[in-house]
Write an enzyme that holds these catalytic residues in place. Structure first.
Site, PDB file in Angstrom:
ATOM      1  CD  GLU A  93       4.974 -21.081  11.478  1.00  0.00           C
ATOM      2  OE1 GLU A  93       5.072 -21.299  12.702  1.00  0.00           O
ATOM      3  OE2 GLU A  93       4.017 -20.491  10.968  1.00  0.00           O
ATOM      4  CD  GLU A 114      -2.924  -1.137   2.323  1.00  0.00           C
ATOM      5  OE1 GLU A 114      -2.499  -0.675   3.393  1.00  0.00           O
ATOM      6  OE2 GLU A 114      -4.035  -1.686   2.208  1.00  0.00           O
TER       7      GLU A 114
END
Length: 272
Positions: free
Chosen positions: A112, A81
Site C-alpha cells: 500500500e 458480485e
C-alpha cells in the site's frame, strides 16, 4: 482545515478482555448501529459519484475500485458480485487491490506504500477517460490509492473515493469524494469493523444504483442474473411464472430455451 484521523482515535471502550461475550456483542452492535446514520449524511456525495459513473458506463466506460487491505478486498468483493447479479462482463466493474490477487487472502507487506504501482495496475487494464476510478481507503492516506487518483486526474479520468476521515489527503485528491465519518472503532484502529461496514454499504449503493440506472433490473427482479446454480435457476423460473402468469413447468421450458429471464420476457413481449 486540519486533518484528524478519527479512524485511529482511541476506542470509547476499555478493558475489552474483561468483558463477557454478551457485553462484547452488545457494545459492538451499538457501534455498528451508528454506521447507517453516518452514511445518511453523505447520500448527496454518493449520488454525485453514481451520476458520473452512470454517464461513463453508458458511454462504454468501466468502474475501477482501488484499495489496499480490507478496503481493497471490499472493492474486489463488490466487483466480483456484479457479473452473477446483473449479468455484466467481469471487465465492467474491476476491483484492484494493492499487492495483486495474493493480497486478497494474505497481507502483502508495504504494497500500500507504493506511489507508482497503482497507476501501473490501471495501465494494465488500458484505463482511459471513458472510465471512473474510485479509491477506497478508510484512513484516506494510502499512498497506493492517492497516487493512482492523482495520475488519473492528470489524465482527465473521473475519480471518486470512499473514506472514513474528514478532509483526508484522499478526499482532497478525488474529484468526487465520499466521506463516511464513523468515528473511533470498538478496537482502537481496527478499521475492518465500522469503517469496513460503511465501505461495504456504500459500494452496494454505487453498484446497485448504477446497474438499475443501466436497466439491469425490471421491477425489483434481477432479470439478467447468471443462472449459475439450481437456486438461481429456480428463482428465474419463478420470475417468469409471475411475469407471464404461466405454470412452473412452462416457465422452466422457456428458461431452458432462451437461457435468461430477460430473453424470455423479450420473446414474450414481442408476441412470439
Amino acid at each position: 482545515m486540519d486533518f484528524i484521523k478519527t479512524t485511529e482515535a482511541d476506542s470509547k471502550y476499555n478493558n475489552l478482555e474483561s468483558m463477557t461475550v454478551s457485553d462484547l456483542l452488545v457494545n459492538i452492535n451499538n457501534e455498528d448501529k451508528t454506521v447507517p446514520v453516518a452514511i445518511e449524511k453523505a447520500l448527496p456525495f454518493i449520488e454525485a459519484v453514481i451520476a458520473q459513473t452512470v454517464l461513463k458506463l453508458k458511454d462504454g466506460g468501466r468502474i475501477f475500485y482501488m484499495g489496499a487491505g480490507t478496503s481493497g478486498r471490499l472493492g474486489v468483493l463488490d466487483a466480483s458480485e456484479c457479473p452473477p447479479t446483473f449479468g455484466v462482463p467481469s471487465s465492467l466493474v474491476v476491483g484492484i487491490i494493492a499487492g495483486g490477487d495474493k493480497a486478497i487472502r494474505d497481507a502483502v507487506e508495504f504494497a500500500e506504500d507504493s506511489t507508482t504501482q497503482g497507476w501501473d495496475d490501471l495501465l494494465a487494464h488500458n484505463i482511459s477517460t471513458k472510465d471512473v476510478v474510485i479509491g477506497i481507503a478508510a484512513s484516506g492516506t494510502t499512498p497506493y490509492v492517492i497516487s493512482a487518483l492523482e495520475a488519473c486526474n492528470a489524465k482527465g479520468i473521473i475519480t471518486g473515493c470512499i473514506t472514513c476521515n474528514h478532509n483526508s489527503p484522499l478526499s482532497q485528491t478525488a474529484q468526487f469524494p465520499i466521506e463516511i465519518i464513523v468515528g473511533s472503532e470498538f478496537i482502537t484502529g481496527s478499521s475492518r469493523m465500522k469503517a469496513g461496514t460503511a465501505q461495504k454499504l456504500v459500494l452496494n449503493m454505487i453498484s446497485t444504483a448504477t446497474m438499475i440506472q443501466l436497466g439491469k433490473i425490471k421491477g425489483n427482479k434481477m432479470i439478467d442474473m447468471q443462472l449459475s446454480n439450481d437456486k438461481l435457476v429456480d428463482r428465474g423460473v419463478k420470475m417468469i411464472m409471475t411475469e407471464l402468469n404461466i405454470s412452473y413447468h412452462d416457465a422452466e421450458i422457456l428458461l431452458q430455451e432462451f437461457k435468461s429471464v430477460r430473453n424470455v420476457l423479450k420473446h414474450a413481449n414481442n408476441g412470439n
